[in-house]
Structures are given as C-alpha cells and as structure tokens.
Design a protein around this motif. Structure first.
Motif, PDB file in Angstrom:
ATOM      1  N   PHE A 171       4.510  14.136 -21.362  1.00  0.00           N
ATOM      2  CA  PHE A 171       4.570  14.849 -22.640  1.00  0.00           C
ATOM      3  C   PHE A 171       4.390  13.839 -23.762  1.00  0.00           C
ATOM      4  CE2 PHE A 171       7.010  16.290 -26.360  1.00  0.00           C
ATOM      5  CZ  PHE A 171       6.284  17.432 -26.665  1.00  0.00           C
ATOM      6  N   ASN A 172       3.430  14.090 -24.629  1.00  0.00           N
ATOM      7  CA  ASN A 172       3.170  13.213 -25.769  1.00  0.00           C
ATOM      8  C   ASN A 172       2.989  14.104 -26.988  1.00  0.00           C
ATOM      9  OD1 ASN A 172       2.263  11.330 -27.640  1.00  0.00           O
ATOM     10  ND2 ASN A 172       1.141  10.171 -26.108  1.00  0.00           N
ATOM     11  N   GLU A 173       3.964  14.061 -27.869  1.00  0.00           N
ATOM     12  CA  GLU A 173       4.004  15.036 -28.966  1.00  0.00           C
ATOM     13  C   GLU A 173       2.928  14.798 -30.017  1.00  0.00           C
ATOM     14  OE1 GLU A 173       7.277  16.762 -32.178  1.00  0.00           O
ATOM     15  OE2 GLU A 173       7.752  15.074 -30.880  1.00  0.00           O
ATOM     16  N   ARG A 174       2.597  13.542 -30.291  1.00  0.00           N
ATOM     17  CA  ARG A 174       1.756  13.248 -31.447  1.00  0.00           C
ATOM     18  C   ARG A 174       0.374  12.691 -31.117  1.00  0.00           C
ATOM     19  NH1 ARG A 174       6.083  10.402 -35.640  1.00  0.00           N
ATOM     20  NH2 ARG A 174       7.637  12.058 -35.558  1.00  0.00           N
ATOM     21  N   TRP A 175       0.133  12.286 -29.887  1.00  0.00           N
ATOM     22  CA  TRP A 175      -1.124  11.584 -29.611  1.00  0.00           C
ATOM     23  C   TRP A 175      -1.654  12.024 -28.259  1.00  0.00           C
ATOM     24  CZ3 TRP A 175      -3.179   8.291 -25.993  1.00  0.00           C
ATOM     25  CH2 TRP A 175      -4.299   7.558 -26.370  1.00  0.00           C
ATOM     26  N   PRO A 176      -2.940  12.160 -28.088  1.00  0.00           N
ATOM     27  CA  PRO A 176      -3.997  11.920 -29.073  1.00  0.00           C
ATOM     28  C   PRO A 176      -4.455  13.156 -29.831  1.00  0.00           C
ATOM     29  CG  PRO A 176      -4.944  12.078 -26.898  1.00  0.00           C
ATOM     30  CD  PRO A 176      -3.463  12.281 -26.731  1.00  0.00           C
ATOM     31  N   ARG A 177      -4.236  14.377 -29.258  1.00  0.00           N
ATOM     32  CA  ARG A 177      -4.643  15.589 -29.950  1.00  0.00           C
ATOM     33  C   ARG A 177      -3.868  16.754 -29.338  1.00  0.00           C
ATOM     34  NH1 ARG A 177      -9.239  14.127 -26.899  1.00  0.00           N
ATOM     35  NH2 ARG A 177      -9.753  15.580 -25.196  1.00  0.00           N
ATOM     36  N   PRO A 178      -3.843  17.900 -29.995  1.00  0.00           N
ATOM     37  CA  PRO A 178      -3.050  19.029 -29.491  1.00  0.00           C
ATOM     38  C   PRO A 178      -3.456  19.428 -28.076  1.00  0.00           C
ATOM     39  CG  PRO A 178      -3.726  19.440 -31.753  1.00  0.00           C
ATOM     40  CD  PRO A 178      -4.444  18.196 -31.308  1.00  0.00           C
ATOM     41  N   GLY A 179      -2.451  19.617 -27.224  1.00  0.00           N
ATOM     42  CA  GLY A 179      -2.678  20.063 -25.861  1.00  0.00           C
ATOM     43  C   GLY A 179      -3.044  18.961 -24.893  1.00  0.00           C
TER      44      GLY A 179
END
Length: 447
Positions: free
Chosen positions: A113-121
C-alpha cells in the motif's frame, strides 16, 4: 531422386530377365522403391515429431503473435492484445519454453500500500528497456493461503522517441502468464495495483522476458538515465549552472559495467591522486550541512564524450573503516564511498561503498565503464569519519587510478576552467565551466 530410383530399377530388371520383360519389371521395381521410401519417412516423422502431452501441473503460455522486428509508427499506437493462454489447475514459478522461445526473469514486483506515490490505484512502478519482437510475460503469484481464482490488476505503458503507448490495464491471473508482444524499441513501465491499507499479504507480480534469440536476452534492460546542464554568468561575474533536464533515454539501454582482472595495456592514466592533485580536497559537502564535520569530499572533474571507455582501479585501506563513532542518537561507523557520476546529476556510472561495518582486506579491483553522453563527470570520494580526516591525503584511505581506455577526444578531458559558482540557487561549490561558455561570458551554454 526419382531418376536414381529408375536407374536402379532398370539395372535390377536387366540382371533378372531379358527381352520385353525388362521395362515391365523395371517399372514394378521402381514403384516398390518409392512406396518403401514413403512409408519409412512417415514412420520416422511419427517417432521424432510426436509432442508430449502437457501435464495438468504445468503452466505454459501460448506463444504471442510474432511482432515484426521493424514496425511502422502509427499516429495512434496501441498494444497488441495479449494472447489467450491455456488455463490449468495448477501453476508453476516460471514459463515453460515453447518452440524456439527463450525466457529471462526480469523482476519480482511486490504488492503493498502506497498512499501518495506514484499515482492513484498504483503502489509501485518499474521501467525496462525492451526491444521490438520480444514478448513481456506477466503473472500474478498470490500468497500460499489465498483462495483459488484470485487475480490482480496492473497496467503497462510504453514510450519511445517517435511515439508511445497509452496506459492499458491488465488483469493478471495466477493460472497463466499474460503475454504482451513488444512492437517498438523503447522504455516500458509496469504499474502494480494498489494493496490494502491494512498491510495484508497480497502476493507478487512476476515479470519475464521472452525472445526467439538468447543473444537478445543477454542485452541490458536497464533504461539509460540522462541529465543536462547549462551555464550562465551575470553582469557581476557570478557563474551559475542550471539543471536543464533529468530524464530517461527512450531509445537505448544503459551500458552495464564490467569487472576485469587488470587494466588494458593500451590505457593511459587520466588521474592518480598519488601524483596529481584533486580539484577539491577534504572539503565539506555543501548539501549535507548537518554532517559537515564528518563528511569529507574529494572531487576530480573530467570532460568526456559519448562512447568513451574508462577503467577505474581502486583498493580500500580497510584498517581505517568500521570504527565506531558516537552520535547523539546512537553509534555509526566510519565508512567511505567512491563514485563516478555525471555533473550535476545522474547517471552514476560507478558507486563503490566500503560498508557500514568492519570490512576485510580488499584486493585492487578494475571496473570498465562506458560514458553514456557528452558532458562533465566527477570522480568523488566521500569519507565519513572524524574531523581529523579532512587534512589527511586520500591515498591513506584509497588507492585509486582512473584510466582512459578509449577516448574520442582526449584533448577535451581537461579543457575547461574551475570557478566558484552556484548550482541553481541552492548552494555554492566549485563548478567546471566549458570553454565556449567562457568565450560567451553570459551567454548560456549547454553540455
């Protein structure tokens, strides 16, 4: 072949009978020989060409539609649809060879899970330089305790100098490899679908490369990084270097370094700290002010051309490294790093670290490097140790020689001036200024 058989038939018939029986018997003998040859060829084909049946426990992707080596560029390029592969009850860790196919594992991409990077989804992306005519194979490998039938959403896009591919979503299954033909030489990016915020185990994404030639798989798939700089001088005589771009070369892969046992005999020494002075010696690193007392920098500048080949020969003095240093938040260890990198930014052609703990005795190592672009490069030795290290000569820490193996323009290697200037508006440092920028005095000059 038939004429030979006919001659043999006439010879046999003439020996067996005489008169008008000769041609009749010759025709019969000839027909019998042809029939025997046909039956023998059919039996041999059945024995050597029969394919083994695929066991239920194998996962073998069907071959991609062979993409042509040279594909005309279109105004709206799109990915060729992935081939439909055989779905089986069980999975395997690698694609099984099909026909003349050769396969190379590219990477295993973790799902998180990566909330901010690199793009949504998308939680992570990886870039590869791929070549037209090859195939990219992707598969989802779920956790061991996952229920059957799971899949994972990823995407893929491509970029090259004359065009690109729009981002396309792909649903990857655990039961088969998704096969994607590569139609153009260029950089392709794989995006891994976002994981759950709870941190649950989701499995991995396997990336493989398929080709009809093992020679193509032996080539680098690392995209070449590149950067550019421009110089200017204001009315007060203050020099400044600007970073014009940092990007990925879309039309070529990075040249890998090579480790050799010795320096080629034709090479010439470009820099040896035992006999030459560093351009900057024992200075503090302006980019890390909080470690100014413990970071000691040595720099030497080279102006190189695309395709130049260098050999870097080095050997650490291990007795100085691995000693503990007391800090406010704990204990660190003395260490050092040797780099050859483009000025002001990457790519980094060489990065050698002593390690964070005590190291054993090292023998001299020779690394061959190929310069990716025209421009300035810097040999940098960074020492992390007590303040007293700053006044000590670098050969006490590192034995170093930089050799020129193949140089396109040897006269340019040191044909520049060193001035005190600014990098953007960030910090002051010694910067190399090319001759054409000096001649213009204020006119920006790129390199």
């Amino acid at each position: 072949m038939h004429w030979i058989l006919a001659a043999i038939a006439v010879l046999v018939a003439s020996q067996a009978v005489s008169g008008w029986w000769v041609p009749v018997l010759a025709v019969a003998v000839w027909a019998g020989e042809v029939l025997l040859i046909i039956l023998a060829g059919r039996l041999a084909g059945d024995a050597g060409g029969r394919q083994l049946s695929v066991s239920p426990g194998s996962t073998s992707p069907l071959p991609c539609d062979k993409a042509p080596r040279d594909v005309a560029h279109t105004s709206a390029p799109s990915l060729v649809p992935a081939s439909q592969a055989v779905t089986t009850a069980a999975t395997t860790a690698q694609p099984a060879p099909e026909g003349n196919g050769w396969y190379l594992p590219l990477d295993v991409l973790g799902i998180s899970f990566n909330e901010r990077w690199p793009r949504p989804g998308i939680c992570d992306t990886r870039e590869y330089f791929l070549r037209g005519g090859d195939r990219l194979l992707l598969r989802y490998a779920p956790p061991a305790d996952a229920p059957p039938g799971q899949s994972w959403l990823c995407d893929i896009s491509g970029r090259w100098r004359d065009g690109g591919l729009p981002c396309r979503a792909i649903q990857l299954n655990a039961s088969r490899f998704e096969c994607i033909p590569i139609t153009h030489d260029g950089v392709y990016e794989i995006g891994v679908g976002q994981g759950d915020p709870s941190g649950a185990e989701h499995g991995e994404i396997e990336a493989w490369l398929g080709s009809d030639s093992p020679d193509r798989l032996a080539q680098s798939n690392v995209p070449q990084q590149q950067s550019g700089a421009a110089w200017s001088c204001d009315a007060a005589g203050q020099w400044r270097v600007h970073i014009t771009h940092e990007s990925t070369a879309l039309d070529r892969a990075a040249m890998p370094e090579r480790h050799e046992t010795s320096v080629p005999r034709s090479a010439l020494v470009l820099f040896d700290p035992q006999h030459q002075a560093w351009d900057e010696a024992g200075i503090a690193d302006p980019t890390t002010a909080w470690q100014a007392e413990r970071r000691h920098i040595f720099r030497y500048y080279l102006q190189l051309c695309q395709g130049d080949v260098l050999a870097v020969e080095h050997s650490w003095q291990p007795s100085l490294f691995g000693a503990p240093i007391e800090e406010q938040n704990g204990v660190s260890f003395t260490h050092a790093e040797l780099e050859l990198t483009q000025f002001v930014r990457s790519p980094t052609l060489l990065s050698v670290h002593t390690g964070w703990s005590e190291i054993s005795k090292e023998t001299p190592r020779v690394t061959l490097l190929t310069c990716p672009d025209d421009g300035f490069f810097q040999v940098e030795l960074a020492l992390f140790g007590p303040p007293s290290w700053r006044t000590r000569p670098s050969p006490e820490f590192l034995q170093l020689r930089v050799w020129g193996v193949r140089l396109r323009r040897p006269a340019l290697v040191r044909d520049f001036s060193l001035v005190e200037g600014w990098v953007e508006d960030w910090y002051r440092r010694t910067i190399p200024v090319p001759r054409d920028a000096l001649a213009g005095r204020g006119e920006p000059s790129s390199a």
